[in-house]
Design an enzyme around this catalytic site. Structure first.
Site, mmCIF file in Angstrom:
data_model
loop_
_atom_site.group_PDB
_atom_site.id
_atom_site.type_symbol
_atom_site.label_atom_id
_atom_site.label_comp_id
_atom_site.label_asym_id
_atom_site.label_seq_id
_atom_site.Cartn_x
_atom_site.Cartn_y
_atom_site.Cartn_z
ATOM 1 N N ARG A 54 10.204 4.776 -0.307
ATOM 2 C CA ARG A 54 10.585 6.099 1.313
ATOM 3 C C ARG A 54 8.888 6.643 1.531
ATOM 4 N NH1 ARG A 54 15.008 5.791 -0.436
ATOM 5 N NH2 ARG A 54 13.731 5.313 -2.249
ATOM 6 N N THR A 55 8.054 6.811 0.593
ATOM 7 C CA THR A 55 6.694 7.634 1.188
ATOM 8 C C THR A 55 5.698 6.636 2.291
ATOM 9 O OG1 THR A 55 7.311 9.202 -0.675
ATOM 10 C CG2 THR A 55 5.002 9.172 0.199
ATOM 11 N N LYS A 83 -10.468 -4.918 -10.105
ATOM 12 C CA LYS A 83 -11.690 -4.458 -11.101
ATOM 13 C C LYS A 83 -12.201 -3.913 -10.980
ATOM 14 C CE LYS A 83 -12.238 -7.986 -6.901
ATOM 15 N NZ LYS A 83 -12.899 -8.467 -6.018
ATOM 16 N N ARG A 104 -0.776 7.529 -2.601
ATOM 17 C CA ARG A 104 -0.247 7.766 -3.877
ATOM 18 C C ARG A 104 -0.986 7.662 -5.506
ATOM 19 N NH1 ARG A 104 5.863 7.764 -4.435
ATOM 20 N NH2 ARG A 104 5.817 8.855 -3.148
ATOM 21 N N HIS A 132 3.807 16.738 -4.416
ATOM 22 C CA HIS A 132 3.912 15.476 -3.479
ATOM 23 C C HIS A 132 4.627 16.227 -1.652
ATOM 24 C CE1 HIS A 132 6.089 12.309 -1.652
ATOM 25 N NE2 HIS A 132 6.391 12.388 -2.204
HETATM 26 C C1 NCD Z 1 10.394 11.126 -4.786
HETATM 27 C C2 NCD Z 1 8.946 11.005 -5.901
HETATM 28 O O1 NCD Z 1 8.307 9.618 -5.497
HETATM 29 O O2 NCD Z 1 8.407 11.814 -6.110
HETATM 30 N N1 NCD Z 1 10.408 10.005 -3.993
HETATM 31 C C3 NCD Z 1 10.243 10.455 -2.886
HETATM 32 O O3 NCD Z 1 8.847 10.646 -3.073
HETATM 33 N N2 NCD Z 1 11.035 10.226 -2.233
HETATM 34 C C4 NCD Z 1 11.068 11.202 -5.650
HETATM 35 C C5 NCD Z 1 11.773 10.609 -7.083
HETATM 36 O O4 NCD Z 1 10.566 9.477 -7.744
HETATM 37 O O5 NCD Z 1 12.035 11.055 -7.944
#
Ligand code: NCD
Length: 326
Positions: A54-55, A83, A104, A132
């Site tokens: 999703r992100t 590397k 991320r 997040h």
């Molecule tokens: C979350 C995350 O990555 O922290 N997911 C997301 O970004 N929608 C929640 C999760 O992974 O449980």
């Protein structure tokens, strides 16, 4: 306001900044076609050193829907990290390729280190168990669109409150809004870390700790379910013991208020039974959709493109309806 800023922690954003995001997200939702070209000529890089659906896709969808372009990678093994390149060097280099970067990383604070050398705005798309912030923007947009306000809400956070970065960021944001109350539902081993409880105490936000989901149902306006974060456990036996500790199902939903909503950042594992999906109070897929709106608004902000949105953009200074024109 947000122009050229790195977005690393939700606390980097003031109530005014959050109001800007809510307001821009609303404007886009009302008239999405009008923003189809607003990012023309701009490039977003998504550097994802940890899995995501999703992100990453919602960042990319946000940029594409605004006429911009995207590049990046979705696992560290396909980047020069394999590397031995440092995240800082990746960040220095990418500024020559993109106008805004979303990162991320499985290790807390790596996006922060990268931002220190990044010449373009860098957005934290999740760093380890830490934060997040863009999930929280998604959550705030969802709540605001549903309730019309972010005030006077009792929010149940349920599941892995120890490792879940989404709930860590959400707590920090919601404590800015008057009348917030938290019910923190977790077994002892997965309790919200003390630093977050301390910050609630300092802000004077009432909260209750419990391990009982059923008994908490009737008092909640929002139930925010989370997955037990398997990848953050050192010991797999510990994870197996806690897996399945909470399962929201239609029977438990029957105890909730009629206007309550269920949120979940997704992915879900087994903590929400599929018999809840058809309940009009199940808001998690709607929430995932709001993630695109929230990220569109954020990208507009950090690129300073709000002046391309036309006249009359107003900003909620708080959720109580007071507005400040910009
Ligand atoms: C979350 C995350 O990555 O922290 N997911 C997301 O970004 N929608 C929640 C999760 O992974 O449980």
């Amino acid at each position: 306001m947000l122009y050229r800023r790195h977005i690393l922690n939700i606390e980097d954003l003031s109530v005014q900044d959050l109001g800007f995001i809510l307001s821009v997200a609303d404007r886009i939702a009302e008239n999405p076609e009008s923003y189809g070209e607003i990012c023309k000529g701009k490039i977003l890089a998504t550097l994802f050193f940890e899995p995501s659906t999703r992100t990453r896709l919602s960042f990319e969808s946000a940029m594409l829907r605004m006429g911009g372009r995207v590049l990046g990678f979705s696992e560290a093994s396909t980047s020069s990290t394999a590397k031995g390149e440092t995240p800082e060097d990746t960040a220095r280099m990418i500024a020559g390729y993109a106008d805004v970067v979303a990162v991320r990383h499985p290790t807390a604070l790596v996006p922060h280190r990268m931002s220190a050398v990044s010449e373009v705005p860098l957005i934290n798309g999740g760093d380890g168990s830490n934060e997040h912030p863009t999930q929280t923007l998604t959550d705030l947009v969802t709540i605001h669109r549903r309730f019309g306000s972010l005030e006077n809400l009792t929010i149940g956070l349920c599941g892995d409150l120890k490792h879940g970065r989404t709930v860590h960021s959400l707590i920090k944001a919601m404590k800015l809004y008057p009348g917030t109350r938290f019910v923190l539902i977790a077994p002892d081993a997965l309790e919200m870390p003390k630093e977050f409880l301390d910050s609630l105490d300092v802000a004077g936000i009432p909260y209750r700790l419990t391990d009982n989901l059923e008994a908490s149902m009737p008092e909640l306006d929002i139930l925010y379910m989370t997955r037990i974060q398997r990848e953050r456990f050192q010991n797999p036996t510990e994870y197996r013991k806690l897996k399945g500790v909470y399962v929201l199902d239609a029977d438990k939903m029957a105890m909730a208020k009629k206007e309550m909503i269920v949120m979940h950042p997704l992915p879900r594992v087994d903590e929400i039974a599929t018999d809840v999906d058809a309940d009009p109070r199940a808001f998690y897929f709607e929430q995932a959709k709001c993630g695109v709106l929230a990220r569109m608004a954020l990208i507009i902000g950090v690129l300073g493109l709000e002046n391309r949105m036309g006249e009359g953009l107003s900003v909620h200074t708080s959720a109580n309806g007071r507005e400040l024109a910009i």
